[in-house]
Scaffold this motif. Structure first.
Motif, PDB file in Angstrom:
ATOM      1  N   PHE A  37       0.991  -1.102   0.075  1.00  0.00           N
ATOM      2  CA  PHE A  37       0.250  -0.355   0.154  1.00  0.00           C
ATOM      3  C   PHE A  37       0.948   1.166   0.067  1.00  0.00           C
ATOM      4  CE2 PHE A  37      -2.414   3.482   2.426  1.00  0.00           C
ATOM      5  CZ  PHE A  37      -3.460   3.547   1.787  1.00  0.00           C
ATOM      6  N   ILE A  38       2.215   1.180   0.562  1.00  0.00           N
ATOM      7  CA  ILE A  38       2.939   2.236   0.987  1.00  0.00           C
ATOM      8  C   ILE A  38       3.643   2.871  -0.641  1.00  0.00           C
ATOM      9  CG2 ILE A  38       5.368   2.778   1.379  1.00  0.00           C
ATOM     10  CD1 ILE A  38       4.400   2.520   3.597  1.00  0.00           C
ATOM     11  N   SER A  39       3.600   1.786  -1.072  1.00  0.00           N
ATOM     12  CA  SER A  39       4.869   1.589  -2.687  1.00  0.00           C
ATOM     13  C   SER A  39       3.313   1.867  -3.657  1.00  0.00           C
ATOM     14  CB  SER A  39       5.076   1.122  -3.189  1.00  0.00           C
ATOM     15  OG  SER A  39       6.301  -0.248  -2.794  1.00  0.00           O
ATOM     16  N   ARG A  40       2.327   1.598  -3.462  1.00  0.00           N
ATOM     17  CA  ARG A  40       0.880   2.738  -4.164  1.00  0.00           C
ATOM     18  C   ARG A  40       0.765   3.858  -3.736  1.00  0.00           C
ATOM     19  NH1 ARG A  40      -5.786   0.959  -3.712  1.00  0.00           N
ATOM     20  NH2 ARG A  40      -5.904   3.080  -5.224  1.00  0.00           N
ATOM     21  N   VAL A  41       1.064   4.430  -2.545  1.00  0.00           N
ATOM     22  CA  VAL A  41       0.144   5.767  -2.844  1.00  0.00           C
ATOM     23  C   VAL A  41       2.011   6.728  -3.269  1.00  0.00           C
ATOM     24  CG1 VAL A  41       0.012   6.703  -0.714  1.00  0.00           C
ATOM     25  CG2 VAL A  41      -0.737   4.872  -0.536  1.00  0.00           C
ATOM     26  N   LYS A  42       2.526   5.745  -2.738  1.00  0.00           N
ATOM     27  CA  LYS A  42       4.132   6.979  -3.231  1.00  0.00           C
ATOM     28  C   LYS A  42       3.721   7.123  -4.917  1.00  0.00           C
ATOM     29  CE  LYS A  42       7.674   5.747   0.139  1.00  0.00           C
ATOM     30  NZ  LYS A  42       9.175   5.198   0.345  1.00  0.00           N
ATOM     31  N   THR A  43       3.352   6.306  -5.947  1.00  0.00           N
ATOM     32  CA  THR A  43       3.090   6.524  -6.525  1.00  0.00           C
ATOM     33  C   THR A  43       2.233   7.398  -7.040  1.00  0.00           C
ATOM     34  OG1 THR A  43       4.345   3.987  -7.558  1.00  0.00           O
ATOM     35  CG2 THR A  43       2.484   4.961  -8.985  1.00  0.00           C
ATOM     36  N   ASP A  44       1.225   7.314  -6.347  1.00  0.00           N
ATOM     37  CA  ASP A  44      -0.143   7.571  -6.458  1.00  0.00           C
ATOM     38  C   ASP A  44       0.316   9.489  -6.210  1.00  0.00           C
ATOM     39  OD1 ASP A  44      -2.016   9.917  -5.546  1.00  0.00           O
ATOM     40  OD2 ASP A  44      -3.324   7.504  -6.849  1.00  0.00           O
ATOM     41  N   VAL A  45       1.181   9.814  -4.996  1.00  0.00           N
ATOM     42  CA  VAL A  45       1.240  10.889  -5.350  1.00  0.00           C
ATOM     43  C   VAL A  45       1.943  12.112  -5.830  1.00  0.00           C
ATOM     44  CG1 VAL A  45       2.863  11.608  -2.986  1.00  0.00           C
ATOM     45  CG2 VAL A  45       1.047  10.445  -2.168  1.00  0.00           C
ATOM     46  N   ALA A  46       3.384  10.943  -5.839  1.00  0.00           N
ATOM     47  CA  ALA A  46       4.642  11.473  -7.080  1.00  0.00           C
ATOM     48  C   ALA A  46       3.556  12.097  -8.524  1.00  0.00           C
ATOM     49  CB  ALA A  46       5.590  10.459  -7.158  1.00  0.00           C
ATOM     50  N   THR A  47       2.293  11.416  -8.416  1.00  0.00           N
ATOM     51  CA  THR A  47       2.637  11.246 -10.143  1.00  0.00           C
ATOM     52  C   THR A  47       0.949  12.614 -10.473  1.00  0.00           C
ATOM     53  OG1 THR A  47       0.526   9.358  -9.897  1.00  0.00           O
ATOM     54  CG2 THR A  47       2.935   9.541 -11.564  1.00  0.00           C
ATOM     55  N   ARG A  48       0.456  12.709  -8.586  1.00  0.00           N
ATOM     56  CA  ARG A  48      -0.640  14.079  -8.565  1.00  0.00           C
ATOM     57  C   ARG A  48      -0.107  15.149  -8.843  1.00  0.00           C
ATOM     58  NH1 ARG A  48      -5.562  12.584  -4.983  1.00  0.00           N
ATOM     59  NH2 ARG A  48      -5.334  10.690  -4.843  1.00  0.00           N
ATOM     60  N   ASP A  49      -0.758  15.740  -9.787  1.00  0.00           N
ATOM     61  CA  ASP A  49      -0.850  17.446 -10.649  1.00  0.00           C
ATOM     62  C   ASP A  49      -1.329  18.272  -9.582  1.00  0.00           C
ATOM     63  OD1 ASP A  49       1.224  16.360 -12.446  1.00  0.00           O
ATOM     64  OD2 ASP A  49      -1.360  16.163 -14.300  1.00  0.00           O
TER      65      ASP A  49
END
Length: 127
Positions: A37-49
């Motif tokens: 889940f942490i990996s998913r959130v990090k990826t999501d956060v890095a791409t949120r404009d």
């Protein structure tokens, strides 16, 4: 399968400055591990404009449950400094086993920064 739920993740950049942003994560599989889940959130956060770069590029590594649906909330603005042994999510545990359920609110932060703040909890207010 424990099911898919919606959770809110509070991205905490600074405890002292009360600098945080909430994001909603949908279709969260409670059978995945906290690490996954942490990996998913990090990826999501890095791409949120919608997030400013300081939030997208921060060194988040620790999650803690702040609030459960239909439960009581803390008076702390960012998050409670209590009950770390039960509320900080163990990396190898599944989200369900760690106590995450639908509409859980969690904080995502730097464990090192949290340790420093917890040792000397003071806020810096700018006028």
């Amino acid at each position: 399968m424990a099911g898919e739920v919606v959770v809110t993740v509070r991205l905490v950049r600074s405890f002292e400055h009360r600098n945080f942003r909430p994001i909603v994560i949908r279709a969260v599989d409670l059978d995945q591990t906290v690490d996954e889940f942490i990996s998913r959130v990090k990826t999501d956060v890095a791409t949120r404009d919608s997030l400013p770069p300081p939030f997208r590029n921060f060194g988040y590594d620790t999650m803690k449950i702040i609030h459960q649906a239909h439960g009581f909330k803390t008076n702390e603005l960012v998050m409670s400094l209590e009950d770390d042994d039960t509320l900080i999510l163990p990396p190898a545990s599944t989200l369900a086993a760690a106590g995450v359920a639908n509409e859980t609110e969690m904080a995502f932060f730097s464990g090192k920064d949290y340790g420093l703040y917890k040792a000397n909890p003071h806020a810096v207010w700018h006028c």
